[in-house]
Design an enzyme around this catalytic site. Structure first.
Site, PDB file in Angstrom:
ATOM      1  N   HIS A 186      -1.666  10.426  -8.542  1.00  0.00           N
ATOM      2  CA  HIS A 186      -2.755  11.409  -8.547  1.00  0.00           C
ATOM      3  C   HIS A 186      -4.069  10.676  -8.367  1.00  0.00           C
ATOM      4  O   HIS A 186      -4.243   9.586  -8.884  1.00  0.00           O
ATOM      5  CB  HIS A 186      -2.773  12.190  -9.872  1.00  0.00           C
ATOM      6  CG  HIS A 186      -3.507  13.476  -9.778  1.00  0.00           C
ATOM      7  ND1 HIS A 186      -4.873  13.561  -9.902  1.00  0.00           N
ATOM      8  CD2 HIS A 186      -3.054  14.733  -9.546  1.00  0.00           C
ATOM      9  CE1 HIS A 186      -5.225  14.827  -9.761  1.00  0.00           C
ATOM     10  NE2 HIS A 186      -4.165  15.563  -9.544  1.00  0.00           N
TER      11      HIS A 186
ATOM     12  N   ASP B 161       3.480  18.634  -9.727  1.00  0.00           N
ATOM     13  CA  ASP B 161       4.540  19.070  -8.812  1.00  0.00           C
ATOM     14  C   ASP B 161       5.912  18.496  -9.155  1.00  0.00           C
ATOM     15  O   ASP B 161       6.898  18.872  -8.520  1.00  0.00           O
ATOM     16  CB  ASP B 161       4.166  18.680  -7.369  1.00  0.00           C
ATOM     17  CG  ASP B 161       3.039  19.544  -6.810  1.00  0.00           C
ATOM     18  OD1 ASP B 161       2.977  20.723  -7.194  1.00  0.00           O
ATOM     19  OD2 ASP B 161       2.233  19.041  -6.018  1.00  0.00           O
TER      20      ASP B 161
HETATM   21  C1  SDX Z   1      -1.545  18.035  -6.350  1.00  0.00           C
HETATM   22  O1  SDX Z   1      -6.254  16.684  -6.658  1.00  0.00           O
HETATM   23  C2  SDX Z   1      -5.647  17.488  -7.426  1.00  0.00           C
HETATM   24  O2  SDX Z   1      -6.110  17.799  -8.488  1.00  0.00           O
HETATM   25  C3  SDX Z   1      -4.326  18.016  -6.893  1.00  0.00           C
HETATM   26  C4  SDX Z   1      -3.422  18.814  -7.849  1.00  0.00           C
HETATM   27  C5  SDX Z   1      -4.026  20.170  -8.179  1.00  0.00           C
HETATM   28  O3  SDX Z   1      -3.659  20.721  -9.227  1.00  0.00           O
HETATM   29  O4  SDX Z   1      -4.770  20.704  -7.372  1.00  0.00           O
HETATM   30  O5  SDX Z   1      -3.195  18.092  -9.054  1.00  0.00           O
HETATM   31  C6  SDX Z   1      -2.066  19.150  -7.192  1.00  0.00           C
HETATM   32  O6  SDX Z   1      -1.848  17.976  -5.184  1.00  0.00           O
HETATM   33  C7  SDX Z   1      -0.642  16.977  -6.973  1.00  0.00           C
HETATM   34  C8  SDX Z   1      -0.273  15.841  -6.024  1.00  0.00           C
HETATM   35  C9  SDX Z   1       0.972  16.211  -5.213  1.00  0.00           C
HETATM   36  N1  SDX Z   1       1.287  15.181  -4.199  1.00  0.00           N
HETATM   37  C10 SDX Z   1       2.333  14.347  -4.306  1.00  0.00           C
HETATM   38  O7  SDX Z   1       3.062  14.339  -5.286  1.00  0.00           O
HETATM   39  C11 SDX Z   1       2.542  13.455  -3.109  1.00  0.00           C
HETATM   40  C12 SDX Z   1       2.783  12.015  -3.568  1.00  0.00           C
HETATM   41  N2  SDX Z   1       1.575  11.486  -4.119  1.00  0.00           N
HETATM   42  C13 SDX Z   1       0.703  10.719  -3.339  1.00  0.00           C
HETATM   43  O8  SDX Z   1       0.760  10.850  -1.965  1.00  0.00           O
HETATM   44  C14 SDX Z   1      -0.667  10.389  -3.928  1.00  0.00           C
HETATM   45  O9  SDX Z   1      -0.453   9.884  -5.189  1.00  0.00           O
HETATM   46  C15 SDX Z   1      -1.742  11.484  -3.946  1.00  0.00           C
HETATM   47  C16 SDX Z   1      -1.895  12.181  -2.611  1.00  0.00           C
HETATM   48  C17 SDX Z   1      -1.423  12.532  -5.006  1.00  0.00           C
HETATM   49  C18 SDX Z   1      -3.080  10.812  -4.309  1.00  0.00           C
HETATM   50  O10 SDX Z   1      -3.490  10.021  -3.234  1.00  0.00           O
HETATM   51  P1  SDX Z   1      -4.642   8.896  -3.346  1.00  0.00           P
HETATM   52  O11 SDX Z   1      -5.467   9.061  -4.520  1.00  0.00           O
HETATM   53  O12 SDX Z   1      -5.314   8.882  -2.011  1.00  0.00           O
HETATM   54  O13 SDX Z   1      -3.819   7.558  -3.551  1.00  0.00           O
HETATM   55  P2  SDX Z   1      -3.269   6.597  -2.417  1.00  0.00           P
HETATM   56  O14 SDX Z   1      -2.359   7.346  -1.508  1.00  0.00           O
HETATM   57  O15 SDX Z   1      -4.433   5.920  -1.786  1.00  0.00           O
HETATM   58  O16 SDX Z   1      -2.420   5.553  -3.250  1.00  0.00           O
HETATM   59  C19 SDX Z   1      -3.019   4.519  -4.015  1.00  0.00           C
HETATM   60  C20 SDX Z   1      -1.945   3.498  -4.285  1.00  0.00           C
HETATM   61  C21 SDX Z   1      -1.249   3.030  -3.009  1.00  0.00           C
HETATM   62  O17 SDX Z   1      -0.744   1.714  -3.268  1.00  0.00           O
HETATM   63  P3  SDX Z   1      -1.523   0.413  -2.703  1.00  0.00           P
HETATM   64  O18 SDX Z   1      -1.591   0.600  -1.189  1.00  0.00           O
HETATM   65  O19 SDX Z   1      -2.886   0.448  -3.350  1.00  0.00           O
HETATM   66  O20 SDX Z   1      -0.677  -0.731  -3.115  1.00  0.00           O
HETATM   67  O21 SDX Z   1      -0.890   4.074  -5.086  1.00  0.00           O
HETATM   68  C22 SDX Z   1       0.330   4.113  -4.327  1.00  0.00           C
HETATM   69  C23 SDX Z   1      -0.097   3.962  -2.863  1.00  0.00           C
HETATM   70  O22 SDX Z   1       0.931   3.465  -2.076  1.00  0.00           O
HETATM   71  N3  SDX Z   1       0.928   5.442  -4.546  1.00  0.00           N
HETATM   72  C24 SDX Z   1       2.220   5.725  -4.533  1.00  0.00           C
HETATM   73  C25 SDX Z   1       2.327   7.099  -4.785  1.00  0.00           C
HETATM   74  N4  SDX Z   1       1.109   7.600  -4.951  1.00  0.00           N
HETATM   75  C26 SDX Z   1       0.235   6.598  -4.809  1.00  0.00           C
HETATM   76  N5  SDX Z   1       3.296   4.963  -4.322  1.00  0.00           N
HETATM   77  C27 SDX Z   1       4.496   5.578  -4.341  1.00  0.00           C
HETATM   78  N6  SDX Z   1       4.670   6.882  -4.584  1.00  0.00           N
HETATM   79  C28 SDX Z   1       3.599   7.657  -4.818  1.00  0.00           C
HETATM   80  N7  SDX Z   1       3.744   8.979  -5.030  1.00  0.00           N
END
Ligand code: SDX
Length: 378
Positions: A261, A315
């Protein structure tokens, strides 16, 4: 004016001032109008919480009864909307059907009166009342059945489950569903709410505001993740497969759905409540083997990436709850939208109160002064 550095995804950049909800991502605290989510989940109802968010205070008995009856009396959809939905391909995603239907509602109410509190209230009631009916109607029509009319003796959540399954829901399932709506209704400046506020800032109508937000919620990085979680758990298939699945995904830098998140660096408090709701349903209606897979996935993820603050988000466990209620996977995100519409409308109202059109800048990194090349010289 100080010029800000460019931050991809506008990370940590405030896009609005808001008193609707607050997220403390380090402590795992979520408050709606200052009230903790745990307390609302235990004591409130979805319609009461929606009132709180939209009008800024907890309604008294009379105000709540009036709001409930306005919503309950506005649940029927126009036959032209229903006929339009009948023409949608049954293979289409219900989020696309919902986005189109919400936008189409605007065709019937095109006179905008954004400074009139009655217009605001009528729009809020109409959207909150008809969106569940539209979701249920598309579900039945894509199976070739006629939509079921809302039942006036049933509350908001019980009526939605009734329209979906054509039978009155178990009271525990209806209450748990209502709590799920409370948990999904609002979450500060998330992507779909930002989208709603940008659209609202142009002073367009609330149907366009909601339609744009529905389109934004649909993506797998946002609300769409709840559907992908269930598909992932089915693909993993067994508790033994969890560790190799996680190791392989992390090695490929693939995202594990339902984790991570932008704001939370600990487990999302909504995920904790949803997990408890899932267990309550399993106790009453029987176990689901995918729950054990989910718990093992949470454990292995904490071991592997917990130090990066990647934990279950809203989720992750919601799909297990809806699945146990017999709801098809591709309706999970539309159900998120049924709840979130109240949050979007609270932001619509707040945006209108102190509106200025959104018009950020960009960091231009293209060329300048390029000569036009005639087509026969390219
Ligand atoms: C919702 O914003 C809100 O409030 C949203 C929400 C709401 O109520 O409205 O809470 C609802 O959208 C929940 C999120 C649902 N999405 C997912 O579950 C999809 C999987 N999650 C990710 O794609 C991610 O964590 C996000 C999209 C939720 C957040 O994205 P960010 O903040 O842009 O983080 P990022 O993609 O830049 O990741 C930062 C680091 C990376 O590693 P490094 O490159 O720094 O080494 O964290 C890692 C990412 O690879 N990472 C994950 C991960 N999420 C982040 N690695 C593996 N699995 C994951 N799910």
């Amino acid at each position: 004016m100080t010029v800000c550095e460019y931050r991809p995804g506008l990370e940590d950049i405030p896009a609005a001032q808001s008193s609707i909800s607050h997220v403390d991502g380090q402590k795992g605290i979520l408050e709606y109008r200052g009230i903790r989510i745990e307390e609302l989940a235990e004591k409130s109802t979805f319609l009461e919480t929606a009132f709180l968010l939209i009008w800024g205070y907890l309604p008294n008995r009379h105000e709540l009864a009036a709001f409930q009856s306005e919503v309950l009396n506005s649940r029927r959809i126009k036959y032209r909307i229903r006929d339009m939905m009948k023409c949608f391909p049954e293979s289409g995603h219900p989020m696309d059907a919902l986005q189109a239907s919400a936008a189409a509602l605007g065709l019937f109410y095109s006179r905008r009166d954004l400074h009139n509190p009655i217009y605001i209230r009528d729009s809020v009631v109409r959207l909150m009342a008809t969106i569940p009916t539209m979701v249920a109607a598309f579900q039945l029509m894509r199976k070739g059945d006629d939509p079921v009319k809302p039942r006036d003796d049933l509350g908001y959540s019980a009526n939605f489950l009734y329209m979906l399954n054509e039978k009155e829901p178990d009271p525990l399932a209806a209450r748990i569903f209502d709590v799920c709506l409370i948990l999904h209704v609002e979450h500060s400046m998330n992507a779909s709410t930002f989208s709603a506020r940008v659209t609202a800032s142009t002073l367009t109508d609330p149907y366009a505001v909601v339609a744009s937000a529905v389109g934004t919620l649909a993506g797998p990085l946002h609300g769409g993740a709840n559907e992908e979680v269930i598909e992932m758990l089915e693909k993993i298939g067994s508790v033994e497969n969890v560790r190799p699945f996680v190791e392989d995904a992390l090695h490929r830098k693939a995202k594990i759905m339902g984790f991570g998140h932008r704001v939370y660096k600990v487990k999302d408090p909504r995920a904790t409540i949803l997990q408890n709701l899932a267990v309550q349903l399993f106790d009453k209606f029987g176990y689901d083997k995918y729950y054990e897979i989910a718990v093992e996935l949470e454990r292995v993820m904490a071991e592997k990436v917990g130090n990066k603050g990647i934990y279950p988000n809203v989720d992750f466990y919601s799909g297990l709850v809806y699945r146990k209620m017999g709801i098809p996977t591709d309706l999970f995100t539309p159900i998120f939208a049924i709840a979130r519409v109240a949050g979007w409308l609270a932001h619509w109202k707040e945006q209108l109160a102190e509106n200025r059109i959104f018009r950020p800048t960009q960091v231009y990194n293209g060329e300048h002064g390029v000569a036009y090349t005639p087509i026969n010289q390219r």
